[in-house]
Design an enzyme around this catalytic site. Structure first.
Site, PDB file in Angstrom:
ATOM      1  N   HIS A  21      34.876  33.148 -46.808  1.00 46.81           N
ATOM      2  CA  HIS A  21      35.979  32.761 -47.697  1.00 46.81           C
ATOM      3  C   HIS A  21      35.875  33.512 -49.029  1.00 46.81           C
ATOM      4  O   HIS A  21      36.861  34.094 -49.501  1.00 46.81           O
ATOM      5  CB  HIS A  21      35.927  31.247 -47.919  1.00 46.81           C
ATOM      6  CG  HIS A  21      36.903  30.715 -48.915  1.00 46.81           C
ATOM      7  ND1 HIS A  21      38.059  30.047 -48.556  1.00 46.81           N
ATOM      8  CD2 HIS A  21      36.901  30.734 -50.280  1.00 46.81           C
ATOM      9  CE1 HIS A  21      38.719  29.694 -49.647  1.00 46.81           C
ATOM     10  NE2 HIS A  21      38.032  30.091 -50.711  1.00 46.81           N
ATOM     11  N   GLU A  22      34.689  33.511 -49.610  1.00 43.74           N
ATOM     12  CA  GLU A  22      34.510  34.191 -50.901  1.00 43.74           C
ATOM     13  C   GLU A  22      34.625  35.706 -50.754  1.00 43.74           C
ATOM     14  O   GLU A  22      35.163  36.383 -51.634  1.00 43.74           O
ATOM     15  CB  GLU A  22      33.159  33.808 -51.520  1.00 43.74           C
ATOM     16  CG  GLU A  22      32.998  32.317 -51.800  1.00 43.74           C
ATOM     17  CD  GLU A  22      34.111  31.733 -52.655  1.00 43.74           C
ATOM     18  OE1 GLU A  22      34.706  32.487 -53.460  1.00 43.74           O
ATOM     19  OE2 GLU A  22      34.398  30.532 -52.520  1.00 43.74           O
ATOM     20  N   HIS A  27      38.252  36.565 -50.838  1.00 46.42           N
ATOM     21  CA  HIS A  27      38.756  36.686 -52.211  1.00 46.42           C
ATOM     22  C   HIS A  27      38.402  38.049 -52.794  1.00 46.42           C
ATOM     23  O   HIS A  27      39.227  38.700 -53.445  1.00 46.42           O
ATOM     24  CB  HIS A  27      38.131  35.597 -53.096  1.00 46.42           C
ATOM     25  CG  HIS A  27      38.793  34.257 -52.992  1.00 46.42           C
ATOM     26  ND1 HIS A  27      40.155  34.085 -53.031  1.00 46.42           N
ATOM     27  CD2 HIS A  27      38.250  32.999 -52.886  1.00 46.42           C
ATOM     28  CE1 HIS A  27      40.440  32.788 -52.945  1.00 46.42           C
ATOM     29  NE2 HIS A  27      39.313  32.125 -52.839  1.00 46.42           N
ATOM     30  N   GLU A  69      44.119  30.794 -51.719  1.00 44.82           N
ATOM     31  CA  GLU A  69      43.049  29.995 -51.121  1.00 44.82           C
ATOM     32  C   GLU A  69      43.242  29.875 -49.611  1.00 44.82           C
ATOM     33  O   GLU A  69      42.271  29.908 -48.845  1.00 44.82           O
ATOM     34  CB  GLU A  69      43.004  28.608 -51.764  1.00 44.82           C
ATOM     35  CG  GLU A  69      42.464  28.599 -53.178  1.00 44.82           C
ATOM     36  CD  GLU A  69      41.013  29.085 -53.247  1.00 44.82           C
ATOM     37  OE1 GLU A  69      40.243  28.830 -52.291  1.00 44.82           O
ATOM     38  OE2 GLU A  69      40.660  29.734 -54.241  1.00 44.82           O
TER      39      GLU A  69
END
Length: 354
Positions: free
Chosen positions: A134-135, A138, A185
């Site tokens: 997930h990070e 980003h 997100e």
């Protein structure tokens, strides 16, 4: 299935573009912003000068930097998540002492990732790999650069609160950027799933975000039913309360995130990517701004048409609300792009991102 079985089956998504996992509303904004030549460099330079050094020194002095000697389990999972997303250079990764489940990707000229100690204590390997993916999502999408606008404009809105007109305009812009960030997100959630390639782990992560680390008394089906109830329950009063709740948040509710990932899987997009059907980063320069804006408008129309929220259902009964909302989003995105370019464009030209 054992962890080793999952690891053997994990696919390396060679050359994958971040466009593969970006939510249409997120992707449309990113492609338009990337077209503004010099915009990224100006933001990065300003941010690196004033904040990035301080942020990095804060965690260098007050957290544990992960490598093969410190938190080797986390280092291994980070490398595996990066391999799945074909990220060659691992960013710096820090573990902070906070005991909650959370992480963040910060910085712009040289972004780095921070996760809380609670992630190590409360997440199993697959869930932690999903969070790290997930990070990384980003990071690869460049979200940190554009989120800086949210922070700067929010600060301006507070400082100019005494000036009614200026404050209202800035607050409207901040609200629009916060809506984009919530979609960012959702994009990162998809990247997390592509990194771990375990839908059950992605769902468990949302469940733990909602209720903590112990899932021994939590039922997956009941959790998804809860997500559906949050979407449709109540009357117009509940709809207005939800609007007030959500607009002030940078992240969607955990139940909504779980439902969105499940819907993405059910539409077949996740499986198509694993099968090799995804955009390549080598073609990012050919991405069409107008096509991405149209895709964003179509996404809002689809969400509006299938929403069971009482207020949305009422608007649908009053007219062709889904079409109007989608057209409004598309036109608004085009006008903002034209305003930022300063060339009077109405946002309908078919141009490529740079």
């Amino acid at each position: 299935m054992t962890t080793n079985d999952v690891q053997r089956r994990r696919v390396v998504l060679t050359g994958i573009s971040s466009r593969a996992w970006e939510h249409p509303a997120d992707r449309g904004a990113l492609v338009a912003l990337r077209e503004l030549r010099g915009f990224d460099d100006a933001l990065k330079s300003l941010h690196a000068l004033w904040n990035e050094r301080a942020w990095r020194l804060e965690f260098l002095g007050n957290a544990i930097r992960v490598d093969h000697r410190q938190f080797p389990r986390v280092h291994r999972l980070m490398a595996e998540a990066a391999a799945s997303l074909d990220v060659a250079d691992l960013p710096e990764l820090y573990v902070h002492s906070d005991r909650s489940i959370n992480g963040m990707c910060i910085g712009m000229s040289k972004p780095f990732i921070v996760i809380n100690r609670g992630c190590l204590e409360l997440l199993d390997d697959e869930e932690l790999r999903c969070l790290l993916g997930h990070e990384l999502g980003h990071l690869v999408s460049g979200h940190a650069v554009y989120r800086t606008m949210v922070l700067i404009l929010t600060d301006w809105a507070v400082r100019l609160a005494w000036l009614p007109v200026g404050s209202m305009v800035l607050r409207a812009i901040v609200a629009a950027l916060m809506e984009w960030w919530r979609k960012a997100e959702l994009s990162a959630d998809r990247a997390g799933l592509l990194a771990c390639q375990d839908p059950a782990a992605s769902l468990r992560l949302s469940m733990k975000l909602a209720g903590g680390g112990d899932l021994s008394e939590v039922d997956t089906t009941a959790f998804l039913e809860q997500a559906a109830e949050f979407e449709r329950a109540g009357d117009l009063r509940d709809s207005l309360i939800k609007i007030r709740m959500v607009t002030a948040r940078s992240h969607p509710m955990p139940v909504a995130r779980a439902a969105e990932v499940r819907a993405w899987i059910d539409r077949g997009e996740y499986q198509r990517i694993l099968g090799g059907e995804y955009p390549r980063r080598a073609d990012d320069g050919d991405a069409s701004v107008s096509e991405e804006i149209k895709a964003a408008a179509a996404s809002y129309r689809e969400a509006f048409s299938r929403s069971q929220d009482p207020l949305v259902s009422l608007l649908r009964k009053l007219g062709d609300g889904a079409s109007e909302v989608g057209d409004w989003v598309g036109a608004g995105a085009g006008k903002m792009r034209g305003w930022m370019r300063g060339n009077g464009s109405n946002g309908t030209d078919d141009q490529s991102a740079k």
